[in-house]
Design an enzyme around this catalytic site. Structure first.
Site, short mmCIF file in Angstrom:
data_model
loop_
_atom_site.label_atom_id
_atom_site.label_comp_id
_atom_site.label_asym_id
_atom_site.label_seq_id
_atom_site.Cartn_x
_atom_site.Cartn_y
_atom_site.Cartn_z
N ASN A 9 -41.62 -15.99 1.29
CA ASN A 9 -42.89 -16.73 1.07
C ASN A 9 -42.68 -18.48 1.07
OD1 ASN A 9 -45.23 -18.00 0.07
ND2 ASN A 9 -44.85 -17.05 -2.21
N TRP A 10 -43.08 -19.02 2.27
CA TRP A 10 -42.58 -20.59 2.47
C TRP A 10 -43.56 -21.38 1.94
CZ3 TRP A 10 -41.73 -20.62 8.57
CH2 TRP A 10 -40.48 -19.72 8.74
N LYS A 11 -44.59 -20.73 0.79
CA LYS A 11 -45.39 -21.71 0.05
C LYS A 11 -46.12 -22.60 0.86
CE LYS A 11 -42.98 -20.10 -3.82
NZ LYS A 11 -43.14 -19.97 -5.19
N HIS A 95 -50.87 -13.71 -5.34
CA HIS A 95 -49.52 -14.27 -5.94
C HIS A 95 -49.96 -14.93 -7.21
CE1 HIS A 95 -46.23 -17.20 -6.06
NE2 HIS A 95 -45.52 -16.35 -5.17
N GLU A 97 -49.15 -17.86 -8.21
CA GLU A 97 -49.71 -19.08 -8.23
C GLU A 97 -51.19 -19.31 -7.80
OE1 GLU A 97 -46.71 -20.55 -5.58
OE2 GLU A 97 -45.40 -20.41 -6.94
N GLU A 167 -43.43 -9.66 -9.62
CA GLU A 167 -43.04 -11.18 -9.69
C GLU A 167 -43.25 -11.45 -11.11
OE1 GLU A 167 -42.39 -13.12 -5.80
OE2 GLU A 167 -44.45 -13.39 -6.36
N GLY A 173 -39.49 -19.33 -9.25
CA GLY A 173 -39.18 -21.05 -9.01
C GLY A 173 -38.35 -21.59 -10.21
N SER A 213 -36.78 -15.76 -8.31
CA SER A 213 -35.29 -16.69 -8.13
C SER A 213 -34.28 -15.38 -7.57
CB SER A 213 -34.87 -17.05 -9.43
OG SER A 213 -35.86 -18.12 -10.02
N GLY A 234 -38.98 -16.80 -2.30
CA GLY A 234 -39.62 -18.06 -2.24
C GLY A 234 -38.47 -19.14 -2.03
N GLY A 235 -38.13 -19.87 -2.93
CA GLY A 235 -37.01 -21.03 -2.46
C GLY A 235 -35.96 -20.66 -1.90
C1 PEP Z 1 -42.36 -16.19 -4.96
O1 PEP Z 1 -43.01 -17.64 -4.74
O2 PEP Z 1 -42.90 -15.33 -4.58
C2 PEP Z 1 -41.07 -16.42 -5.40
C3 PEP Z 1 -40.51 -15.20 -5.78
O3 PEP Z 1 -40.41 -17.62 -5.62
P1 PEP Z 1 -38.99 -18.11 -5.89
O4 PEP Z 1 -38.00 -16.98 -5.02
O5 PEP Z 1 -38.61 -19.40 -5.65
O6 PEP Z 1 -38.77 -17.62 -7.36
#
Ligand code: PEP
Length: 259
Positions: A9-11, A95, A97, A167, A173, A213, A234-235
């Site tokens: 997920n490049w957000k 998601h 967010e 999640e 994050g 994470s 994500g990151g």
């Molecule tokens: C996400 O945004 O779905 C996520 C899991 O982010 P991260 O891996 O950065 O925690």
């Protein structure tokens, strides 16, 4: 045994040019790997270019969101028909967010899931509790409510076309990963909910991803848990090296018969 599914997920990161070079890197880094399902979810502005780069490769493309209507006066929104037309196979829905910053409810997520399926898009439906909810020991109830409402009115054929991502919001994050035991407890619970609603045979086929994470150095201990079928990243999906290392780590563990 299922192939692991690793979705990035490049957000709200990467211009179109930056997204193209990341997609090229991931394509090159995963082209030999037939043992994992790999998905990248760039921002809307890069979908067209990334779909072109990844056409015919091992890497599928997903959108990060969509509106539940096919078309209409919804300024600033993107429809399932539009993302399908670009070549997307997947779409992330619900998601945390989106829930937190854009006040999306489970009912709204459910509308999106149903339209995504009409357009043959595979929804990656996200569920997960906040830190306060976990501390109050209500994480199972919270996830059950999200599950019940977000996936309401779906039949066996529908759910077989969905992916679920657990999640925990406190792990997204933050660098704080759920322990493999915490992840497995929730994944096993979601599997049980699926079994109660759709039967054991269907339930066993559904992908349940862990997100929060995930990094190259923790994918192996997460993926070896029996109900963790992959990861939503994500990151660590924003760099070719770390994302490909997660794909390889998951594949090696699964191919070694760890589950
Ligand atoms: C996400 O945004 O779905 C996520 C899991 O982010 P991260 O891996 O950065 O925690």
């Amino acid at each position: 045994m299922k192939k692991p599914l690793i979705a990035g997920n490049w957000k709200m990161f990467k211009t179109a040019d930056e997204a193209v070079s990341l997609a090229q890197g991931i394509k090159a880094g995963t082209y030999k790997n037939q043992d994992a399902l790999v998905v990248v979810c760039p921002p809307f502005t890069a979908l067209h270019a990334v779909c072109k780069v990844l056409q015919g490769s091992n890497v599928s493309v997903g959108a990060q969101n969509m509106h539940p209507e096919t078309e209409g006066a919804f300024t600033g929104e993107i429809s399932p028909a539009m993302i399908k037309d670009l070549g997307c196979r997947y779409v992330i829905l619900g998601h945390s967010e989106r829930r937190q910053f854009f006040h999306e409810s489970d009912t709204f997520v459910n509308e999106k899931v149903k339209t995504a399926l009409k357009y043959s898009l595979i929804p990656i439906v996200c569920v997960g509790e906040t830190l306060a909810q976990r501390e109050a020991q209500s994480h199972l109830t919270v996830v059950k409510n999200q599950f019940d409402v977000s996936l309401a009115d779906l039949g066996k054929e529908d759910i077989l076309k969905c992916v679920i991502a657990y999640e925990p919001v406190w792990a997204i994050g933050t660098g704080k990963t759920a322990t493999p035991e915490q992840a497995e407890q929730m994944h096993a619970y979601i599997r049980r909910l699926l079994t109660e609603k759709f039967g054991a045979e269907v339930s066993a086929k559904i992908y349940i991803l862990y997100g929060g994470s995930v990094k190259p150095d923790n994918i192996a201990i997460l993926i070896e848990k029996p109900n963790v079928d992959g990861a939503l990243v994500g990151g660590a999906s924003l760099k070719t090296e770390s994302f490909c290392a997660i794909v390889d780590g998951a594949t090696e563990k699964c191919s070694a018969g760890a589950k």
